[in-house]
Structure formats: structure tokens, C-alpha cells
Design a protein around this motif. Structure first.
Motif, PDB file in Angstrom:
ATOM      1  N   THR A 103       0.837  -1.207   0.000  1.00  0.00           N
ATOM      2  CA  THR A 103       0.000   0.000   0.000  1.00  0.00           C
ATOM      3  C   THR A 103       0.868   1.253   0.000  1.00  0.00           C
ATOM      4  O   THR A 103       0.647   2.201  -0.768  1.00  0.00           O
ATOM      5  CB  THR A 103      -0.904   0.011   1.253  1.00  0.00           C
ATOM      6  N   LEU A 104       1.853   1.258   0.900  1.00  0.00           N
ATOM      7  CA  LEU A 104       2.681   2.460   1.067  1.00  0.00           C
ATOM      8  C   LEU A 104       3.578   2.713  -0.142  1.00  0.00           C
ATOM      9  O   LEU A 104       3.900   3.862  -0.441  1.00  0.00           O
ATOM     10  CB  LEU A 104       3.530   2.357   2.341  1.00  0.00           C
ATOM     11  N   ARG A 105       3.961   1.634  -0.790  1.00  0.00           N
ATOM     12  CA  ARG A 105       4.866   1.794  -1.940  1.00  0.00           C
ATOM     13  C   ARG A 105       4.114   1.913  -3.262  1.00  0.00           C
ATOM     14  O   ARG A 105       4.743   2.008  -4.322  1.00  0.00           O
ATOM     15  CB  ARG A 105       5.830   0.606  -2.003  1.00  0.00           C
ATOM     16  N   SER A 106       2.785   1.910  -3.178  1.00  0.00           N
ATOM     17  CA  SER A 106       2.039   1.942  -4.446  1.00  0.00           C
ATOM     18  C   SER A 106       2.286   3.278  -5.147  1.00  0.00           C
ATOM     19  O   SER A 106       2.262   4.351  -4.515  1.00  0.00           O
ATOM     20  CB  SER A 106       0.541   1.751  -4.187  1.00  0.00           C
ATOM     21  N   PRO A 107       2.558   3.231  -6.450  1.00  0.00           N
ATOM     22  CA  PRO A 107       2.855   4.467  -7.193  1.00  0.00           C
ATOM     23  C   PRO A 107       1.735   5.492  -7.071  1.00  0.00           C
ATOM     24  O   PRO A 107       1.987   6.692  -7.006  1.00  0.00           O
ATOM     25  CB  PRO A 107       3.007   3.980  -8.636  1.00  0.00           C
ATOM     26  N   HIS A 108       0.500   4.995  -6.988  1.00  0.00           N
ATOM     27  CA  HIS A 108      -0.651   5.893  -6.903  1.00  0.00           C
ATOM     28  C   HIS A 108      -0.567   6.737  -5.636  1.00  0.00           C
ATOM     29  O   HIS A 108      -0.740   7.955  -5.666  1.00  0.00           O
ATOM     30  CB  HIS A 108      -1.937   5.046  -6.914  1.00  0.00           C
ATOM     31  N   TRP A 109      -0.261   6.059  -4.518  1.00  0.00           N
ATOM     32  CA  TRP A 109      -0.220   6.792  -3.237  1.00  0.00           C
ATOM     33  C   TRP A 109       0.983   7.744  -3.186  1.00  0.00           C
ATOM     34  O   TRP A 109       0.853   8.890  -2.767  1.00  0.00           O
ATOM     35  CB  TRP A 109      -0.164   5.788  -2.071  1.00  0.00           C
ATOM     36  N   LEU A 110       2.118   7.269  -3.642  1.00  0.00           N
ATOM     37  CA  LEU A 110       3.322   8.112  -3.585  1.00  0.00           C
ATOM     38  C   LEU A 110       3.196   9.311  -4.530  1.00  0.00           C
ATOM     39  O   LEU A 110       3.651  10.411  -4.215  1.00  0.00           O
ATOM     40  CB  LEU A 110       4.568   7.289  -3.948  1.00  0.00           C
ATOM     41  N   ALA A 111       2.544   9.072  -5.664  1.00  0.00           N
ATOM     42  CA  ALA A 111       2.408  10.163  -6.643  1.00  0.00           C
ATOM     43  C   ALA A 111       1.555  11.301  -6.093  1.00  0.00           C
ATOM     44  O   ALA A 111       1.694  12.463  -6.516  1.00  0.00           O
ATOM     45  CB  ALA A 111       1.794   9.627  -7.933  1.00  0.00           C
ATOM     46  N   ALA A 112       0.692  10.971  -5.132  1.00  0.00           N
ATOM     47  CA  ALA A 112      -0.179  12.003  -4.558  1.00  0.00           C
ATOM     48  C   ALA A 112       0.606  13.083  -3.816  1.00  0.00           C
ATOM     49  O   ALA A 112       0.113  14.187  -3.604  1.00  0.00           O
ATOM     50  CB  ALA A 112      -1.186  11.349  -3.613  1.00  0.00           C
ATOM     51  N   PHE A 113       1.806  12.785  -3.439  1.00  0.00           N
ATOM     52  CA  PHE A 113       2.626  13.784  -2.734  1.00  0.00           C
ATOM     53  C   PHE A 113       3.171  14.844  -3.686  1.00  0.00           C
ATOM     54  O   PHE A 113       3.514  15.943  -3.259  1.00  0.00           O
ATOM     55  CB  PHE A 113       3.804  13.089  -2.030  1.00  0.00           C
ATOM     56  N   GLU A 114       3.276  14.475  -4.964  1.00  0.00           N
ATOM     57  CA  GLU A 114       3.909  15.391  -5.933  1.00  0.00           C
ATOM     58  C   GLU A 114       3.110  16.681  -6.059  1.00  0.00           C
ATOM     59  O   GLU A 114       1.875  16.655  -6.098  1.00  0.00           O
ATOM     60  CB  GLU A 114       4.041  14.707  -7.293  1.00  0.00           C
ATOM     61  N   GLY A 115       3.782  17.800  -6.070  1.00  0.00           N
ATOM     62  CA  GLY A 115       3.120  19.103  -6.206  1.00  0.00           C
ATOM     63  C   GLY A 115       2.676  19.690  -4.874  1.00  0.00           C
ATOM     64  O   GLY A 115       2.292  20.854  -4.805  1.00  0.00           O
ATOM     65  N   GLN A 116       2.712  18.898  -3.806  1.00  0.00           N
ATOM     66  CA  GLN A 116       2.293  19.433  -2.501  1.00  0.00           C
ATOM     67  C   GLN A 116       3.387  20.353  -1.954  1.00  0.00           C
ATOM     68  O   GLN A 116       4.557  20.243  -2.322  1.00  0.00           O
ATOM     69  CB  GLN A 116       2.059  18.286  -1.498  1.00  0.00           C
ATOM     70  N   THR A 117       2.968  21.249  -1.050  1.00  0.00           N
ATOM     71  CA  THR A 117       3.931  22.176  -0.432  1.00  0.00           C
ATOM     72  C   THR A 117       3.789  22.101   1.089  1.00  0.00           C
ATOM     73  O   THR A 117       2.933  21.371   1.598  1.00  0.00           O
ATOM     74  CB  THR A 117       3.658  23.631  -0.871  1.00  0.00           C
ATOM     75  N   ALA A 118       4.601  22.923   1.756  1.00  0.00           N
ATOM     76  CA  ALA A 118       4.545  22.935   3.223  1.00  0.00           C
ATOM     77  C   ALA A 118       3.168  23.371   3.719  1.00  0.00           C
ATOM     78  O   ALA A 118       2.755  23.002   4.823  1.00  0.00           O
ATOM     79  CB  ALA A 118       5.616  23.876   3.760  1.00  0.00           C
TER      80      ALA A 118
END
Lengths: 390, 213
Positions: B155-170
Motif C-alpha cells: 500500500t505504502l509503496r504503491s505508485p498511486h499513493w506516492l504520486a499524490a505527494f507530488e506538487g504538494q507544499t509545506a
């Protein structure tokens, strides 16, 4: 005769007091050195005990190859036969025999290796540095259940684990509970995962398998004879901490030689001092001894008188020396410690009754030895010499 | 004569006693020098849990394909502690204080920063590699090490979940189900730890960047 001897000693108070002082210092040095030597040996022995194991029993094969395999993160193929543990436990020189199962699980993608160690309670005395931080089992250094794991300090940091946390082993599918985290010890234990021996054998599907037996001897000096016997255990070979044991034996030997040399010097000087005092007394009192002989004193009585004077002198000297040793011994210890290599911390002065008795006996021996020639000289005097003197 | 002898006797005894007292005093007052035998290794100062960057070349290639080099900086955070506390909502832990920023460049031009952080998963440590661009946006996230059971790890390593972090900021809404998608219940504690780790890293980086300008 005792009274006469005592009176004779007080006739030359300064000379006898100086001889007595010299004798007292010599006896004090002797007592301190004996006590120091005894304390040094026993302290060094207990420091070695605190270091844990002294001998390791490993499966047949090259021990260096085994070490290299472990360092490269490969598991050991060989095992110790089950009889090795029983035989090691029954060896008369072995105080503790702790079976170990060490398994290395390489994780190449992470550039590291998990090192698991299965051990039983016998290993605890070999790990005196173990101090476990745990609220799960406060005050204990052992596993509360079969599914618990104890982590080394570094391992706990790397795995971000605290007592009570879950800890998963992906390779075996086993979930364990962290029973405690060891305080940092500067040993390899800092980076290891410890589990009960039975749990490790079950986790890694190696029932009954042992990869090593860690041994501690009753006395480190028994290393040679113990090694010879342990080498005969089939399927096992002995790896000793040779350098450490060699250093221990060398240190004890050289300190003993050093102390013996100083003690011999002290005894020789005090013997000569007593001898000189008595001989001077005999020369001074030639007339007196001749008159004693003329009045009917036998040779043996004159001989005995000098010997008693000598024994009184050395007896008093011993008493003062013991007092000095008891009073100044610890100051003396601090001075001697600076010259002794790898002196263990803590007090080394062990001024026991046996040490004191030995020193008093040596002192009396000095008294008798130093009085022989002067007493013989005095007893040889002829009654006629009294007339000649006049 | 007897009087002179008595004087000698007193002087002799006095000298002996003074010497003895001097020796005793000298020995007692001597402060032992540093003695390596008395300082067991186990009393060494405990080091902070610095998380290593295990595969820098592969990660650089994945997150900043045009990068030519990187250097590592270790900013002093002591003057920023109050700002950081305001943003984080808590004081920095001792583990977070030595911060290493791997600054990535294409020749002399900065491309972004990589931060490596260890967070506490439910079953063991999780090591997070976070790539951030020059605008403070997440460029990519990688879990370089984890010890979770297989279903959770998947689950944690799924590309879908990790990709959700892209573009996020502080300043993103760092909650499961908001900035990043919700995960199944078994994976939630570890997922939450990752989210919190990423948020903290981004805030630290943001505070440092703003104080520089």
C-alpha cells in the motif's frame, strides 16, 4: 633473658631506633607489595570476567572464514553438534557455557544486514554490560515472552523502536514485541537483534541448531588446559581471545617479577641493617660477653641472648611496619600504580591477614638470619678474653 | 649525652612521620589524569539518529534527471527554532536538529533539494527520500527502506499513493484523505507517520528558505 635482651636494646636507643625504622619501612614495603600483587591479580581477573566470554566454541572450518562470512552478511553453513554444549558445560574449567544461534540476513537493496542472535539465559553472565531500558520488564534484562526481542542501542535507533513497539521481520514473517533497548555499550551488541534461542531456531527453521558456544572459565589462568580439552570435542574448534589472555598472563607475570625484585631488595637491605646493628653491638660488648661467659653463661645462652635481641628488634620493626602499611598503604598504592601497566581501576591493596602473617614470618626469618653470625661470634668468646680486655 | 640522644630520636621520628604524611597527602590530592581504562566505551555520547541516503545516484536520476551534481549542507537551526515551532506546532526533537540538505544542481544552477528522513512506522523504521524543487513543491517521494508486513508495504509503496505527494507544499492540508489519499486501516499508522515526516521536512526547508531571502 628476655628482660636482659630488652635492656640491651634500650642501651643504644638512637642506633636501634634507626635500625627499627629501616626495618619498619622495609616490612611496610613488603606488606604493601604483597597486598598489591595479590589485589592486582584478583582485580585483573575480575575485570576479565566483566569483559564476558573468554573462549568461543565454533563449528569446524576456518574461523577467519566464518568471521568474514558474517561480516559480508552471509549465513554460516556449519553447525555445532548437539553434544558440544553438554561436553563444554561439563568441562571442569568452564564456569559458563552459553549456546548461540547467529543468523545474518542480508538486505542488499538497503545496503545493510540484519544480525539476529538467539541466546538463552546462560548468556546473561557473559554480558555484564547489558543494561536494558524497558518499561515492559522494569529491572529485568531478559525476555518476558517467546515473541519478544531485545534491540541493541544502535539497532533501536536505526529501526526507530522503543520498548513495547512491534517489530517485524519481513524475511521470516514474524512479528515480535520490543521488550527493551540496551544501553549503548560500544560492543557489537549495539547493532544486534536478540531473541530467545528457541524463538530464533523456530523463526529461521533451524531447530536445535547452534552456531557457537560462548564460554567463560572459572579462572582465566586455566585457558591452556581448558583449550586442550575443548579441542577434543568432535565437530568443534576453539577460538580463544588469545591476545587478551596473553596480555593478561604477561602482565601478571611481569608485575609479579617487578614486585618480587623490590621485595627482595627491601628484605636484603633490612637484613644487612639488622646484621650491622647486631655485629656492632657484639663488638662493643665483647668484654661484657666474656664476663658473662666467665660467670658461667654457656655458649648457647650467649647465642640465644643475641638471637632474642634480634627477634625483639625485628618483632617491633614488623609491628611498626604493619602500622605504616595500614596507614600509608593507599598512598603507596597510588605511587606504584603509576608504574604498573594497565593497572585496573579501583583499589588493588588487599592487606589480608595472610599477607600480614607472611610478612611477619619473613621479618622473623630476617631477624634470625641476621643474628646468626653476630650470635656465633659472641658465643665464641672465651672467658679469658674478659681478663685480656682489662 | 642522654639528652642529645633523645633529641636525635625525636628528630628521627618527626622526620619519618612528616615524610609519611607528605606521601599520603600527595597521593590523596592527586587528581587522576584521563585514563582510558576507567572510561568504558559504553559511556560515549549518544549520536543523533542521522538517516543515511542509501542510493543517491539512482534517486538523483529519478527525481532530477538533468542534475549534474549535488552537495550537502547542514544549516544551523538554533536561530529558527521559534519560527519552526510556530509552523510545526511543536518543538523540534533532538533527532530532527541536525538537518542535512542535499542541494541538487545542473552545473551551477540549483534544481532542488533532497531530504532524507527516518520516521517511525508501526512495525519498524521507514526511511523517506523526499525531492523538493526550488519553489518548495514536492517533486517526488521514495521509501528507501521499510519493515512493514507485505500488504502494508504494498500500500505504502504503491505508485498511486506516492504520486499524490507530488506538487504538494509545506502549506498543503497534510491529512490522510486530504493532501494524500486515504489508505486502508492496517496501513494508517505508518502512512500517517510518513505524511507527518514529509510535512515536517517541507516546513523546515520552507523556514530555512524564507530566512535566507
Amino acid at each position: 633473658m628476655l628482660l636482659l635482651a630488652l635492656r640491651n636494646l634500650t642501651r643504644r636507643p638512637l642506633r636501634n631506633a634507626l635500625t627499627l625504622s629501616g626495618l619498619a619501612v622495609a616490612v611496610a614495603v613488603l606488606a604493601c607489595l604483597s597486598a598489591f600483587g595479590q589485589g592486582y591479580r584478583s582485580q585483573l581477573g575480575s575485570e576479565l570476567d566483566r569483559m564476558g566470554m573468554q573462549v568461543m566454541l565454533v563449528p569446524l572450518g576456518c574461523p577467519y572464514d566464518a568471521a568474514a562470512r558474517v561480516l559480508k552478511g552471509k549465513t554460516l553453513d556449519n553447525s555445532l553438534p548437539a553434544s558440544a554444549l553438554t561436553l563444554a558445560q561439563h568441562d571442569p574449567a568452564v564456569a559458563v557455557a552459553a549456546p548461540l544461534l547467529m543468523v545474518a540476513l542480508p538486505r542488499p537493496s538497503e545496503g545493510r544486514t540484519d544480525m539476529w542472535v538467539g541466546l538463552d539465559r546462560a548468556a546473561l553472565p557473559l554480558k555484564p554490560w547489558w543494561r536494558m531500558k524497558s518499561h515492559v520488564t522494569p529491572g529485568s534484562n531478559w525476555f518476558p515472552s517467546d515473541d519478544s526481542v531485545i534491540l541493541g542501542a544502535e539497532a533501536a535507533v536505526t529501526e526507530a523502536r522503543e520498548p513495547g513497539d512491534k517489530f517485524y521481520s519481513p524475511e521470516t514473517g514474524q512479528t515480535l514485541r520490543v521488550a527493551g533497548v540496551l544501553e549503548r555499550s560500544g560492543t557489537s551488541d549495539d547493532s544486534l537483534f536478540f531473541v530467545p534461542l528457541a524463538t530464533a531456531q523456530k523463526m529461521f527453521h533451524q531447530p536445535g541448531r547452534l552456531t557457537a558456544i560462548a564460554l567463560r572459565l572459572r579462572d582465566p589462568a586455566l585457558i591452556s588446559e581448558a583449550t586442550t580439552r575443548l579441542q577434543r570435542i568432535p565437530g568443534a574448534q576453539v577460538v580463544t581471545l588469545t591476545e587478551m589472555m596473553g596480555t593478561f598472563l604477561n602482565l601478571v607475570g611481569s608485575v609479579r617479577t617487578l614486585l618480587l625484585a623490590i621485595a627482595v631488595l627491601a628484605v636484603t637491605i633490612s637484613t644487612l641493617s639488622v646484621f650491622n646493628t647486631l655485629l656492632a653491638a657484639v663488638v662493643e660488648r665483647t668484654g661484657e660477653f666474656s664476663i658473662m661467659r666467665a660467670l658461667g653463661a654457656s655458649r648457647s645462652q650467649v647465642f640465644g641472648l643475641i638471637t632474642i635481641e634480634s627477634l625483639l628488634l625485628t618483632g617491633l620493626g614488623s609491628a611498626c611496619g604493619m602500622g605504616l602499611a595500614a596507614g600509608l598503604g593507599y598512598g603507596f598504592e597510588n605511587i606504584v600504580k603509576q608504574w604498573v601497566p594497565f593497572a585496573p581501576s579501583g583499589s588493588l591493596l588487599s592487606l589480608t591477614s595472610s599477607v600480614m602473617l607472611r610478612c611477619i614470618l619473613i621479618s622473623f626469618g630476617v631477624g634470625i638470619g641476621a643474628s646468626l653470625y653476630p650470635a656465633w661470634q659472641a658465643s665464641r668468646l672465651h672467658p679469658a678474653d674478659a681478663v685480656k680486655m682489662d | 649525652m642522654a639528652k642529645t640522644q633523645r633529641k636525635f630520636w625525636y628528630v628521627g621520628v618527626g622526620l619519618l612521620l612528616s615524610t609519611a604524611l607528605l606521601v599520603q597527602w600527595r597521593s590523596a590530592s592527586r587528581v587522576p589524569l584521563t585514563d582510558f581504562r576507567v572510561l568504558p566505551l559504553r559511556h560515549h555520547i549518544e549520536g543523533a539518529s542521522l538517516c543515511p541516503w542509501r542510493q543517491p545516484e539512482a534517486d538523483l536520476h529519478a527525481f532530477f534527471p538533468t542534475a549534474t551534481r549535488y552537495d550537502t549542507q547542514s544549516p544551523i537551526l538554533s536561530s529558527l527554532l521559534v519560527d519552526i515551532k510556530e509552523r510545526l506546532g511543536r518543538w523540534l526533537t533532538p533527532d530532527e536538529n541536525p538537518l542535512y540538505l542535499h542541494r541538487v544542481y545542473r552545473n551551477q544552477q540549483p534544481l532542488g533539494t533532497i531530504l532524507v528522513r527516518r520516521v517511525k512506522g508501526e512495525y519498524g523504521a521507514i526511511e523517506v527520500v523526499l525531492a523538493v524543487d526550488e519553489q518548495g513543491k514536492v517533486r517526488g517521494l521514495k521509501l528507501q527502506r521499510l519493515r512493514e508486513p507485505e500488504p502494508i508495504a504494498q500500500t505504502l509503496r504503491s505508485p498511486h499513493w506516492l504520486a499524490a505527494f507530488e506538487g504538494q507544499t509545506a502549506d498543503s492540508h497534510w491529512r490522510l484523505g486530504e493532501a494524500v489519499p486515504e489508505v486502508r486501516a492496517a496501513a494508517q499508522p505508518s502512512a500517517q507517520a510518513i505524511v507527518e515526516g514529509v510535512r515536517s521536512s517541507l516546513i523546515l526547508l520552507d523556514v530555512i528558505r524564507h530566512n535566507k531571502t
